[in-house]
Design a protein around this motif. Structure first.
Motif, short mmCIF file in Angstrom:
data_model
loop_
_atom_site.label_atom_id
_atom_site.label_comp_id
_atom_site.label_asym_id
_atom_site.label_seq_id
_atom_site.Cartn_x
_atom_site.Cartn_y
_atom_site.Cartn_z
N LEU A 98 4.64 -2.23 17.55
CA LEU A 98 4.08 -2.59 16.32
C LEU A 98 4.83 -1.94 15.23
O LEU A 98 5.36 -2.28 14.12
N HIS A 99 5.26 -0.68 15.46
CA HIS A 99 5.97 0.33 14.44
C HIS A 99 7.50 -0.26 14.14
O HIS A 99 7.90 -0.45 13.00
N ARG A 100 8.02 -0.57 15.20
CA ARG A 100 9.50 -1.07 15.00
C ARG A 100 9.49 -2.52 14.38
O ARG A 100 10.37 -2.83 13.80
N GLN A 101 8.43 -3.02 14.33
CA GLN A 101 8.48 -4.59 13.62
C GLN A 101 8.06 -4.34 12.23
O GLN A 101 6.99 -3.95 12.00
N HIS A 102 9.11 -4.65 11.45
CA HIS A 102 9.02 -4.16 9.96
C HIS A 102 8.74 -5.74 8.99
O HIS A 102 8.44 -5.63 7.91
N HIS A 103 8.53 -6.80 9.83
CA HIS A 103 8.27 -8.08 9.45
C HIS A 103 6.83 -8.64 9.57
O HIS A 103 6.47 -8.77 10.73
N ALA A 104 5.72 -8.68 8.48
CA ALA A 104 4.52 -8.80 8.85
C ALA A 104 4.22 -9.98 9.70
O ALA A 104 4.97 -11.02 9.48
N ALA A 105 3.43 -9.81 10.71
CA ALA A 105 3.17 -10.86 11.71
C ALA A 105 4.21 -11.19 12.41
O ALA A 105 4.23 -12.37 13.38
N GLY A 106 5.58 -10.54 12.47
CA GLY A 106 6.59 -10.98 13.17
C GLY A 106 6.41 -11.11 14.74
O GLY A 106 6.89 -12.34 14.96
N ASN A 107 5.67 -10.10 15.34
CA ASN A 107 5.69 -10.32 16.77
C ASN A 107 4.87 -11.49 17.14
O ASN A 107 5.24 -12.23 18.42
N ASN A 108 3.72 -11.71 16.19
CA ASN A 108 2.88 -12.87 16.71
C ASN A 108 3.71 -14.10 16.39
O ASN A 108 3.76 -15.25 17.31
N SER B 242 10.26 7.33 -16.21
CA SER B 242 10.76 7.46 -17.72
C SER B 242 11.08 6.09 -18.17
O SER B 242 11.57 5.82 -19.29
N HIS B 243 10.96 5.00 -17.40
CA HIS B 243 11.41 3.49 -17.83
C HIS B 243 9.98 3.23 -18.48
O HIS B 243 9.32 2.46 -17.86
N ARG B 244 9.54 3.57 -19.75
CA ARG B 244 8.38 3.43 -20.16
C ARG B 244 7.98 2.07 -20.54
O ARG B 244 6.89 1.68 -20.43
N ALA B 245 8.90 1.55 -21.30
CA ALA B 245 8.82 0.25 -21.86
C ALA B 245 7.85 -1.03 -21.04
O ALA B 245 7.10 -1.64 -21.54
N TYR B 246 8.53 -1.22 -20.03
CA TYR B 246 7.89 -2.06 -19.13
C TYR B 246 8.14 -1.63 -17.74
O TYR B 246 9.21 -0.97 -17.29
N SER B 247 7.44 -2.05 -16.68
CA SER B 247 7.75 -1.76 -15.20
C SER B 247 8.68 -2.77 -14.73
O SER B 247 8.90 -3.88 -15.13
N VAL B 248 9.48 -2.26 -13.75
CA VAL B 248 10.37 -2.98 -12.99
C VAL B 248 10.15 -3.16 -11.61
O VAL B 248 10.49 -2.22 -10.89
N PRO B 249 9.63 -4.36 -11.32
CA PRO B 249 8.99 -4.44 -9.94
C PRO B 249 10.11 -4.78 -9.03
O PRO B 249 11.47 -5.17 -9.38
N PRO B 250 9.84 -4.70 -7.72
CA PRO B 250 8.80 -4.27 -6.93
C PRO B 250 8.58 -2.74 -7.07
O PRO B 250 9.69 -1.98 -7.38
N GLN B 251 6.98 -2.18 -7.11
CA GLN B 251 7.15 -0.72 -7.06
C GLN B 251 7.68 -0.30 -5.75
O GLN B 251 8.51 0.62 -5.60
N CYS B 252 6.98 -0.67 -4.75
CA CYS B 252 7.17 -0.33 -3.25
C CYS B 252 7.40 -1.34 -2.35
O CYS B 252 6.94 -2.27 -2.67
N PRO B 253 8.01 -1.08 -1.34
CA PRO B 253 8.03 -2.02 -0.17
C PRO B 253 6.74 -2.40 0.52
O PRO B 253 5.77 -1.53 0.41
N PRO B 254 6.68 -3.67 1.18
CA PRO B 254 5.20 -3.62 1.86
C PRO B 254 5.04 -2.45 2.82
O PRO B 254 5.96 -2.28 3.39
N PRO B 255 3.79 -2.21 2.93
CA PRO B 255 3.25 -1.11 3.83
C PRO B 255 4.04 -1.33 5.38
O PRO B 255 4.29 -0.32 5.90
#
Ligand code: BMA
Length: 796
Positions: A586-596, A160-173
């Motif tokens: 892999l699942h518990r790591q939420h920071h991309a490339a964190g384990n590596n 309903s906030h139509r005038a402009y989007s307020v990012p971020p839309q979603c967190p990283p996958p």
């Protein structure tokens, strides 16, 4: 303790004979009914509490933290739950002029009904709600709190906030979280974070009660000290906010008594009908010496017992017991000789203090599980590691009263963010009104705590605009800049200044402080080392190389990840999960490339584990990530601490180091030094040393840093290390013997709760005694059985 005492005083006091009755209170804590949207699930649940913990306690779901359950149980947060119960009012409701239904915290979007009449709505987890139910309440009542899923609400608000989007839309996958959390005034990390799961809870997370009163009622009572230099005298501002239901002004006498400071003063007051605020200034007698409150390591945390008595006419009396603390805080931003820019440091009671500590995140996804014992344990561990400060980070919650009480007692200074993080935020009228109520309430609730030394508008939102994190086209930028200034300057700052002049406010972290103000609140580079604070992360460069670190005025965030110990992970995993590359890992790591990144960083200095036994390999890898993290943060912190008094190439005078992050929200790899449950990682033992009051730091001028013992790390020496344990009262002594220099000696007693006096150390002596402080009763036999000893020499 302040608010608790306040309520006890107001509700518990009887009236003087013949006087109008004082307030009556009826708690609605306890067992309620919970029903899912279509009524297919109905169960009993505790208030305060939330749907997830109620389902868990009734055995209807497994531990939500177990394996992949954060995804399995997504349905809980997508549903719209209703809390309900009946209650009998233990007093005659007709005798009261005003009856309120008070919620200290509702999580989050709900419609509240009493006897099928809507009495109010909530949309902000951080607000306190008081609904007038005088005309609705009966002797027997039915109350319903009908929740709307936070996920659906946030999506709807964003649409309903139509005038402009307020990012971020979603967190990283990789975070496996929910979208549009910036559209709901709820714990921002509850939709997932780079160290935490997505559990958008629903529930009544704080106290709920009925309050009935005639005449007048005390709502807020706060104390703020100040030192008047010209008079060389301390004074105390007492602010009291009342709801006056009497149709005529209420005239009364207020007496303030602080016996140990030989201070007693009486004031005449007049409260107009409606919401009335009185501010009294108590001048502390000059004939006694006031002991000030000091941060840990710098002095005592003295507080003075104080009684405030309101005699509000016709025998109506409120007595309030509290503790008065005296300290001053200044954020010093002034020119430094030989350096462009401005300083950024805290002066407490006139003394510059180097801030040593870390960043606090919520201790659990479900706040009702954060017990006072857990708070005490984590905060005690904070001072045990020689820290004097924590930053309550803006993606979590304004912590419970007890958190700040403990910090007052332990001398932990709090940098308090407002709850906005890593996002842009809407500023439409409804949203702003909700935020204004939230900020007003939170400042009033918290400002009496001496531990709080700074208010800060948000986490990294100035940086998000300056660095264009969300790829906003330049011609659209203006609207976001206007929104930013509207929210953090024209609203939040304005309220903070009106409510609390006793401590500084900065708009963001990181920020350039006064320089950001000069640049109309949004600096081109909020990470400028010549101003304000910085956040710094670099996982690829060699962390032992101190030249990569910014010579900043104040390091408010920096860090490296590690894995929590096997005993902590074991509770939420099964055999097939126990490898570094399992789906679970892999699942518990939420920071991309964190384990590596962890292996990369460890591999720069250590042989990576190669053991052919998969479980040993996993445990060795966990150990090595902790060694790496401890060593990296030690190197960086020592750099900041040794930059305190020097200016090199115009940079330096670093006056703070708060590493990211202190604690964990669940059992997963993260930047924390304390595992979920409080167990110390190697980093926390290291912090005890690198934050020690006297710290030897070895380095050379030509740019090479030598850390004691490093040259021995990959020694080929043969060594044997075994240990004996003996009991000394409540403590246990472990005698370690070695035949060679042993790096990163690590004692682990699995699930036995407690900590050692030292761990992860370089053992150069043949014999060393290590003491274990148990947090629960334990026997020598149990310790012997659980003890495992590892050193770098065991990794091959
Ligand atoms: C900082 C924090 C958090 C985050 C951390 C690690 O930016 O403010 O948002 O968890 O870095 O990435």
């Amino acid at each position: 303790m302040l608010l608790v005492l306040l309520l006890a005083a107001c509700w518990g006091r009887g009236m003087l004979a013949g006087s109008p009755p004082g307030p009556a209170v009826h708690s609605l804590r306890g067992s309620w009914w919970l029903g899912s949207g279509n009524g297919s699930v109905v169960l009993r649940g505790d208030v305060p509490g939330c749907v997830h913990t109620a389902l868990l306690r009734q055995g209807l779901i497994q531990d939500p933290y177990y394996r992949f359950n954060d995804l399995t149980y997504r349905w809980i947060s997508l549903d719209n739950w209703t809390y309900s119960r009946t209650f009998k009012t233990p007093f005659d409701v007709r005798k009261w002029q005003k009856v309120n239904l008070v919620f200290e915290g509702v999580d989050t979007v709900a419609q509240i009904l009493i006897n099928n009449v809507t009495v109010g709505r909530t949309d902000n987890m951080f607000n306190r709600y008081s609904f007038d139910i005088t005309s609705v309440i009966k002797e027997v009542n039915f109350i319903e709190v009908r929740f709307l899923s936070a996920i659906s609400y946030a999506a709807k608000q964003s649409r309903s906030h139509r005038a402009y989007s307020v990012p971020p839309q979603c967190p990283p996958p990789v975070q496996k979280g929910e979208c549009h959390v910036n559209f709901i005034r709820k714990e921002q990390c509850s939709f997932s974070w780079d160290w935490g799961p997505s559990f958008p809870s629903q529930g009544i997370w704080k106290d709920v009660r009925i309050e009935a009163y005639n005449f007048c009622h005390l709502i807020y009572f706060t104390l703020t000290p100040s030192y008047v230099k010209s008079a060389q005298q301390w004074s105390l501002e007492i602010e009291s906010v009342f709801d006056v239901v009497s149709s005529k002004p209420v005239v009364g006498l207020v007496t303030v008594n602080i016996p140990k400071l030989q201070t007693q003063q009486t004031y005449t007051t007049e409260l107009p009908p409606g919401e009335a605020r009185i501010v009294l200034l108590v001048n502390i007698s000059k004939s006694t010496t006031v002991q000030t409150w000091w941060p840990s390591g710098h002095g005592n945390q003295t507080g003075y017992d104080m009684t405030t008595t309101f005699n509000m006419g016709a025998g109506y009396k409120i007595e309030k017991f509290s503790k008065a603390y005296f300290r001053t805080v200044e954020l010093v931003e002034e020119p430094i000789p030989g350096s462009p820019g401005l300083s950024f440091y805290f002066r407490i009671n006139g003394l510059p203090i180097f801030i040593k500590g870390s960043n606090w995140i919520p201790a659990d996804s479900f706040q009702d599980r954060v017990s006072s014992d857990m708070l005490k344990l984590i905060l005690q561990s904070t001072v045990d590691a020689n820290m004097n400060a924590l930053r309550v980070w803006g993606g979590g919650v304004y912590e419970q009263d007890e958190f700040y009480d403990i910090c007052n007692e332990l001398g932990i200074m709090i940098w308090q963010d407002f709850m906005f993080a890593c996002a842009l935020y809407p500023t439409d009228q409804n949203y702003l009104e909700s935020v204004r109520a939230e900020v007003t309430h939170q400042v009033k609730r918290l400002k009496s705590h001496p531990c709080i030394t700074l208010w800060s508008g948000n986490n990294e939102n100035e940086a998000a605009i300056a660095g264009d994190w969300f790829s906003i086209p330049q011609d659209k930028m203006k609207v976001y800049i206007l929104d930013y200034v509207k929210l953090y300057v024209k609203n939040i700052q304005e309220i903070v200044i009106a409510e609390d002049k006793s401590r500084p406010y900065i708009t963001s972290s990181p920020t350039n402080g006064k320089e950001s103000v000069k640049e109309r609140w949004l600096s081109q580079n909020p990470y400028d080392t010549h101003y304000g604070d910085t956040h710094f992360y670099d996982y690829l460069s060699d962390c032992w190389n101190w030249t990569v670190y910014p010579k900043t005025r104040f390091a408010s965030e920096y860090g490296f990840q590690s894995w929590p110990s096997f005993s902590t992970l074991e509770k939420v995993s099964s055999t097939e999960d126990w490898s570094y590359t399992s789906n679970f890992s892999l699942h518990r790591q939420h920071h991309a490339a964190g384990n590596n990144q962890m292996l990369h960083q460890a591999g720069l200095h250590f042989k990576l584990p190669q053991n052919t036994d998969p479980l040993k390999l996993f445990k060795d890898t966990i150990y090595l990530t902790q060694v790496m993290q401890a060593q990296c943060i030690k190197a960086e912190t020592e750099f900041y601490r040794r930059s305190q008094s020097e200016i090199i190439n115009g940079e330096g005078h670093t006056m703070g180091s708060l590493y990211w992050q202190l604690n964990d929200i669940w059992q997963a790899p993260s930047w924390a030094s304390l595992e979920y449950g409080g167990k110390w990682k190697m980093l926390h033992y290291f912090a005890q040393h690198f934050f020690a009051p006297l710290l030897p730091v070895g380095y050379e001028d030509d740019g090479v840093l030598y850390i004691y013992g490093v040259s021995d790390l990959h020694s080929d020496c043969e060594l044997t290390l075994q240990a004996t344990i003996s009991q000394q009262g409540d403590l246990y002594a472990f005698v370690l013997q070695t035949t060679a220099v042993t790096p990163f000696v690590w004692l682990d007693v699995g699930n036995i709760q407690g900590r050692f006096n030292d761990n992860g150390f370089l053992m150069t002596e043949k014999r060393k005694v290590v003491v274990f402080y148990p947090w629960e009763p334990v026997s020598i036999e149990e310790l012997e059985k659980s003890l495992s000893l590892t050193s770098l020499m065991d990794i091959y």
